[in-house]
Design a protein around this motif. Structure first.
Motif, PDB file in Angstrom:
ATOM      1  N   VAL A 117       0.636  -1.209  -0.523  1.00 17.57           N
ATOM      2  CA  VAL A 117       0.218   0.275   0.169  1.00 17.57           C
ATOM      3  C   VAL A 117       0.822   1.695   0.390  1.00 17.57           C
ATOM      4  N   ALA A 118       2.068   1.241   1.116  1.00 18.17           N
ATOM      5  CA  ALA A 118       2.902   2.307   0.835  1.00 18.17           C
ATOM      6  C   ALA A 118       3.706   2.802  -0.522  1.00 18.17           C
ATOM      7  N   ALA A 119       4.189   1.217  -1.105  1.00 18.67           N
ATOM      8  CA  ALA A 119       4.463   1.722  -2.473  1.00 18.67           C
ATOM      9  C   ALA A 119       3.689   2.554  -3.110  1.00 18.67           C
ATOM     10  N   SER A 120       2.424   1.550  -3.558  1.00 13.83           N
ATOM     11  CA  SER A 120       1.607   2.564  -4.008  1.00 13.83           C
ATOM     12  C   SER A 120       1.485   3.690  -3.882  1.00 13.83           C
ATOM     13  N   LEU A 121       1.372   4.096  -2.937  1.00 21.42           N
ATOM     14  CA  LEU A 121       1.156   5.796  -2.990  1.00 21.42           C
ATOM     15  C   LEU A 121       2.009   5.954  -3.287  1.00 21.42           C
ATOM     16  N   GLY A 122       3.313   5.441  -3.917  1.00 22.26           N
ATOM     17  CA  GLY A 122       4.747   6.390  -4.279  1.00 22.26           C
ATOM     18  C   GLY A 122       5.691   6.250  -3.501  1.00 22.26           C
ATOM     19  N   ALA A 123       5.664   6.164  -1.896  1.00 22.01           N
ATOM     20  CA  ALA A 123       6.622   6.001  -0.994  1.00 22.01           C
ATOM     21  C   ALA A 123       7.808   4.904  -1.932  1.00 22.01           C
ATOM     22  N   ARG A 124       9.386   5.442  -1.458  1.00 22.55           N
ATOM     23  CA  ARG A 124      10.684   5.060  -2.218  1.00 22.55           C
ATOM     24  C   ARG A 124      10.501   4.183  -1.109  1.00 22.55           C
ATOM     25  N   PRO A 125      11.338   2.820  -1.642  1.00 23.20           N
ATOM     26  CA  PRO A 125      12.118   1.835  -0.684  1.00 23.20           C
ATOM     27  C   PRO A 125      11.938   1.704   0.263  1.00 23.20           C
TER      28      PRO A 125
END
Lengths: 259, 262
Positions: A158-166
């Protein structure tokens, strides 16, 4: 639960606690303060605490990434990594000591090259820390890996889909979720490092003030070289107290986490 | 004209250094004062049976050389110490309870043959007053007795093996320990009925144990060699300590504790 199960359960509890009770009975309590505050005892305790703390820090730095890799791997890779991680747990620490000597000893795989550079690792305080890391790292990895697996990858996706980098996902999502396992693992890791004897004895030796940690001080005292058997028992008490305190601390923390 | 003199001095000095093969850092101090200049740390590995003697000798040595710090001595079985040295442990001086373990270190290129400085023989250590009535080596084989010896690799163990074999005694020890103090502590604590240890250990234990002489113990006399290690960090102090142990003062301490002359 069948009532008769209380009998083997009670016997099991006795097997675990009676030896310690006997130790406490044998203890010459009047001599304890002097024994545990002797310069030798304090030196060994100080060395144990500082090396175990350092080893725990190294374990966290190396263990968390390793746990993450294992938790996110599947199939044979995960199985192989997990088996290798568990190996130091099930082998006698003496084997670890010989293995470390084979690697870093004077005639070891890297030892010769390090010697040319003027770096000597075995039988130094650094060797104590390395031996402790070797035997304690599995406790941290397994603990953190379990925590990571339990929380799954949903939040991370979810975090990644919201644009958070690794890195952000790792720092803000993965680490906080694994925190209970990390703390429990670090505490266990520290306790194991404090108790480490076999690998240390072979790889680091038993030099007062340099590599003589609490377990080696107890061994030395019990064998009568320099100190007395009473001292061994008093030092054992001190180590038991530290271990119980560490384990209670962890329990308390876990109870908080559950609540 | 006046400028030539300093130049001549420089040339002369350079020529002198070149001729003597001397470097600027090499001091030309007389050796008589060298012993007073010992400083830094001295690391000693010594056989467990030497613990009392070497603690005293180290203290005396430190008094003679106030700037020198003798590190707490590592005492263990000579074979354990030899293994540690061969595997890379750092020390300046090694005192073994037999020549065999020193030879292992020498074979690894870490020392020369060393010099003998003391001898020791075995005794049977038993509980105070000898309640089990142990008089000879053969008594140790009596069933029902718990007997501890040193492992064969350790000097006290190899001496014990020699004596038992010579006397034709088939002994099954309850445990083989890695150093002589471990055997002694089992007798002191009552875990063992008897243990084969050095006469000096029995003497050092005072009233805690009784010693039984062994007939023909001389046949397995241990000779203790001491050596300055090749990789010594403090070779001057190592050399001085080796000499001190062999000096009259050193011999006196060893004799008082029951060690024989080499």
């Amino acid at each position: 639960m069948p009532v008769w199960l209380w009998i083997p359960a009670g016997l099991g509890a006795l097997v675990l606690t009676l030896p310690f009770a006997a130790l406490l009975i044998r203890l010459d309590w009047a001599a304890v303060p002097a024994a545990v505050s002797s310069p030798e005892a304090l030196q060994a305790l100080g060395l144990s605490l500082s090396t175990a703390a350092l080893a725990t820090a190294v374990c966290v730095l190396l263990g968390v990434p390793l746990a993450l890799v294992i938790a996110r791997s599947t199939g044979p890779l995960a199985a192989v990594l997990r088996t290798l991680t568990t190996l130091p747990l099930v082998l006698p620490p003496l084997v670890g000591g010989i293995a470390l000597l084979s690697l870093l000893g004077r005639n070891g795989l890297f030892g010769g090259a390090l010697g040319v550079l003027g770096i000597r690792i075995p039988f130094t305080t650094a060797a104590v820390v390395i031996a402790q890391v070797f035997v304690a790292l599995p406790f941290l990895v397994i603990s953190v890996e379990g925590a990571l697996r339990a929380v799954g990858t949903g939040h991370e996706s979810v975090a990644a889909s919201l644009g958070a980098r690794p890195l952000t996902v790792f720092r803000r999502v993965t680490l906080p979720l694994a925190a209970p396992g990390l703390v429990a693992g670090a505490v266990l890791c520290f306790a194991r490092a404090m108790g480490e004897f076999g690998a240390t004895a072979l790889f680091a030796g038993n030099a007062p003030g340099v590599t003589r940690t609490m377990p080696l001080a107890i061994y030395t005292a019990f064998n009568g070289a320099g100190v007395r058997e009473d001292t061994a028992i008093a030092l054992s008490l001190l180590l038991i107290v530290v271990a119980v305190a560490v384990l209670l601390l962890m329990r308390g923390w876990r109870a908080d986490a559950v609540r | 004209m006046s400028a030539i003199r300093p130049l001549a001095a420089v040339v002369l000095t350079i020529g002198l250094f070149a001729a003597t093969g001397c470097t600027a850092s090499a001091p030309a101090e007389p050796t008589a004062t060298a012993s007073d200049e010992l400083s830094g740390e001295l690391t000693i590995f010594a056989a467990a049976s030497l613990s009392q003697a070497f603690d005293e000798l180290a203290a005396d040595f430190e008094r003679l050389h106030p700037d020198l710090d003798v590190r707490p001595i590592s005492y263990d079985g000579s074979s354990v110490l030899a293994t540690q040295l061969i595997e890379g442990a750092q020390a300046d001086v090694f005192a073994s309870a037999d020549e065999k373990n020193l030879a292992k270190v020498a074979d690894a290129g870490l020392a020369d043959a060393g010099e003998p400085f003391a001898t020791n023989v075995l005794q049977i250590a038993v509980a105070p007053g000898n309640p089990k009535g142990i008089e000879t080596l053969a008594d140790l084989a009596h069933p029902g007795l718990t007997v501890f010896v040193c492992a064969a690799e350790v000097p006290c163990g190899s001496a014990a093996r020699t004596l038992l074999d010579t006397a034709g005694v088939a002994l099954t020890p309850a445990s083989e320990e890695q150093n002589v103090t471990a055997v002694l502590s089992k007798v002191r604590s009552g875990e063992a009925d008897a243990g084969l240890v050095y006469a000096t250990d029995v003497r050092a234990a005072g009233d805690a144990v009784t010693g039984v002489d062994i007939e023909g113990a001389d046949a397995a006399t241990n000779v203790y060699p001491i050596v300055e290690l090749a990789g010594a960090q403090n070779p001057d102090a190592a050399q001085a300590f080796v000499a001190f142990v062999q000096s009259d003062a050193g011999r006196k301490v060893l004799e008082r504790l029951g060690f024989g002359a080499p």
